[in-house]
Motif scaffolding. Structure first.
Motif, PDB file in Angstrom:
ATOM      1  N   ASN A  59       0.846  -1.193   0.000  1.00  0.00           N
ATOM      2  CA  ASN A  59       0.000   0.000   0.000  1.00  0.00           C
ATOM      3  C   ASN A  59       0.883   1.244   0.000  1.00  0.00           C
ATOM      4  OD1 ASN A  59      -1.627   2.275   1.126  1.00  0.00           O
ATOM      5  ND2 ASN A  59      -3.230   0.709   1.148  1.00  0.00           N
ATOM      6  N   LEU A  60       0.836   1.986  -1.114  1.00  0.00           N
ATOM      7  CA  LEU A  60       1.683   3.167  -1.257  1.00  0.00           C
ATOM      8  C   LEU A  60       1.338   4.230  -0.226  1.00  0.00           C
ATOM      9  CD1 LEU A  60       3.698   5.059  -2.641  1.00  0.00           C
ATOM     10  CD2 LEU A  60       1.945   5.541  -4.375  1.00  0.00           C
ATOM     11  N   THR A  61       0.057   4.462   0.001  1.00  0.00           N
ATOM     12  CA  THR A  61      -0.353   5.523   0.930  1.00  0.00           C
ATOM     13  C   THR A  61       0.126   5.241   2.351  1.00  0.00           C
ATOM     14  OG1 THR A  61      -2.313   6.000  -0.398  1.00  0.00           O
ATOM     15  CG2 THR A  61      -2.321   6.768   1.888  1.00  0.00           C
ATOM     16  N   ASN A  62      -0.079   4.021   2.824  1.00  0.00           N
ATOM     17  CA  ASN A  62       0.365   3.675   4.178  1.00  0.00           C
ATOM     18  C   ASN A  62       1.882   3.812   4.323  1.00  0.00           C
ATOM     19  OD1 ASN A  62      -2.259   3.110   4.865  1.00  0.00           O
ATOM     20  ND2 ASN A  62      -2.061   0.887   4.596  1.00  0.00           N
ATOM     21  N   ALA A  64       3.895   5.720   2.540  1.00  0.00           N
ATOM     22  CA  ALA A  64       4.274   7.130   2.455  1.00  0.00           C
ATOM     23  C   ALA A  64       3.981   7.852   3.766  1.00  0.00           C
ATOM     24  CB  ALA A  64       3.527   7.801   1.310  1.00  0.00           C
ATOM     25  N   ILE A  65       2.813   7.599   4.343  1.00  0.00           N
ATOM     26  CA  ILE A  65       2.456   8.257   5.605  1.00  0.00           C
ATOM     27  C   ILE A  65       3.452   7.877   6.701  1.00  0.00           C
ATOM     28  CG2 ILE A  65       0.734   8.312   7.448  1.00  0.00           C
ATOM     29  CD1 ILE A  65      -1.420   8.090   5.302  1.00  0.00           C
ATOM     30  N   VAL A  99       7.579  11.189  -1.732  1.00  0.00           N
ATOM     31  CA  VAL A  99       6.144  10.932  -1.632  1.00  0.00           C
ATOM     32  C   VAL A  99       5.388  11.631  -2.762  1.00  0.00           C
ATOM     33  CG1 VAL A  99       4.089  11.404  -0.239  1.00  0.00           C
ATOM     34  CG2 VAL A  99       6.149  10.488   0.850  1.00  0.00           C
ATOM     35  N   LYS A 103       3.205   9.613  -5.484  1.00  0.00           N
ATOM     36  CA  LYS A 103       1.760   9.836  -5.567  1.00  0.00           C
ATOM     37  C   LYS A 103       1.359  10.369  -6.941  1.00  0.00           C
ATOM     38  CE  LYS A 103      -0.782   9.409  -2.613  1.00  0.00           C
ATOM     39  NZ  LYS A 103      -1.584   8.224  -2.224  1.00  0.00           N
TER      40      LYS A 103
END
Length: 252
Positions: A59-62, A64-65, A99, A103
Motif C-alpha cells: 500500500n503506497l499511501t500507508n 508514504a504516511i 512521496v 503519488k
C-alpha cells in the motif's frame, strides 16, 4: 644499544602528539559535518520504514504516511533536545519529494527517484568542482575546520587532500548510481527498495573514511578566525599604545 632501546626524544613525542591531535580534530569535524551515527539513522530510517511497510501490504499511501511521520518525529526530537536539525530536515525534504513523485505517478518505486537524481547530481558536483580547482568537500569542511577558503591559496597540501577526497566522493557516488539506475528500470519496488537501503551506509562510510585518511595526512588547517582575532587584538594594542603616547606628549 639497539633502536628499540633508544629513548624516545621530546621531538618525536611532540610530532606523534601533533599527528594524534590532527587526527582527532579531523574525526570530530567529519562527525559534525556528516552527522555521525545519528545522522545515518535519520537518513536510513524513513526509507527503511517505507520499504518494510510496502513489502508487507503493498500500500503506497500507508508506506508514504509512515515515512513522513517518522521523518517529522526525528525533527521534533532534535528540536526538543535543541540539537542541530539540518540532517533531520534534509531527511524530511527528501521523503516529501519522494512521496510527491510516487503519488503523482502512482508508482511506489518513484519514491526513491528524487534521491537517486540528487545522488547523481552530487556525484557530478564533486567531480566538476574538483576539476575546476574548487573541490566541493573543501567548501563543505572549510568552515568546520575554521579555515574557510584559506586552503585554496595558502595551504596547497590541504587543497590536494580536499581534491582527492572530492574525487573519492564523486566516484563512489557514481558507482552507486551505476548500480541503482539499471535496477530502477527492471527490479520491482520491493527488490529495489531493499537494495537501495543496503547501499545507503557502506558507500557513505567508505567515502568518509577516505576523506579522513586524506585529511589526516594533510597539513593542518589555517585557523582564519584565530588570525582575525589576533589582528584585532594587535590593532587594539597599537591604538592603546598610540593613545598612551599622545597622552604623554600632552603632559610634556
Amino acid at each position: 644499544m639497539t633502536s628499540l632501546d633508544k629513548p624516545t626524544s621530546d621531538t618525536d613525542r611532540t610530532t606523534d602528539q601533533q599527528e594524534a591531535d590532527a587526527k582527532a580534530v579531523t574525526e570530530a569535524a567529519l562527525f559534525e559535518a556528516f552527522g555521525g551515527v545519528r545522522g545515518m539513522v535519520e537518513t536510513v530510517l524513513p526509507g527503511l520504514l517505507f520499504v518494510t511497510i510496502f513489502t508487507i501490504d503493498k500500500n503506497l499511501t500507508n508506506s508514504a504516511i509512515a515515512a513522513v511521520v517518522v521523518s517529522l518525529v526525528l525533527v521534533a526530537v532534535r528540536l526538543i533536545r535543541r540539537d542541530t536539525v539540518k540532517h533531520a530536515f534534509s531527511g524530511v525534504f527528501g521523503v516529501a519529494f519522494g512521496v510527491v513523485f510516487a503519488k503523482m505517478t502512482g508508482n511506489a518505486k518513484d519514491f526513491y527517484l528524487p534521491g537517486m537524481i540528487y545522488t547523481l547530481g552530487l556525484a557530478l558536483a564533486y567531480l566538476v568542482s574538483t576539476l575546476a580547482g574548487l573541490p566541493l568537500i573543501g567548501l563543505i569542511l572549510g568552515p568546520v575546520f575554521k579555515e574557510n577558503l584559506s586552503w585554496r591559496t595558502r595551504n596547497p597540501g590541504r587543497k590536494k587532500a580536499y581534491a582527492k577526497a572530492s574525487y573519492a566522493w564523486g566516484l563512489i557516488l557514481l558507482a552507486k548510481c551505476a548500480i541503482l539506475f539499471p535496477l530502477y528500470w527492471w527490479a520491482d519496488t520491493t527488490q529495489f527498495g531493499w537494495v537501495l537501503i543496503a547501499l545507503k551506509i557502506p558507500p557513505f562510510l567508505l567515502a568518509v573514511y577516505l576523506t579522513w585518511v586524506f585529511l589526516a595526512k594533510a597539513p593542518p588547517p589555517i585557523d582564519v578566525f584565530a588570525e582575525m582575532e589576533a589582528e584585532e587584538q594587535a590593532e587594539k594594542a597599537r591604538k592603546a599604545a598610540a593613545a598612551e603616547a599622545a597622552a604623554r606628549g600632552q603632559e610634556y
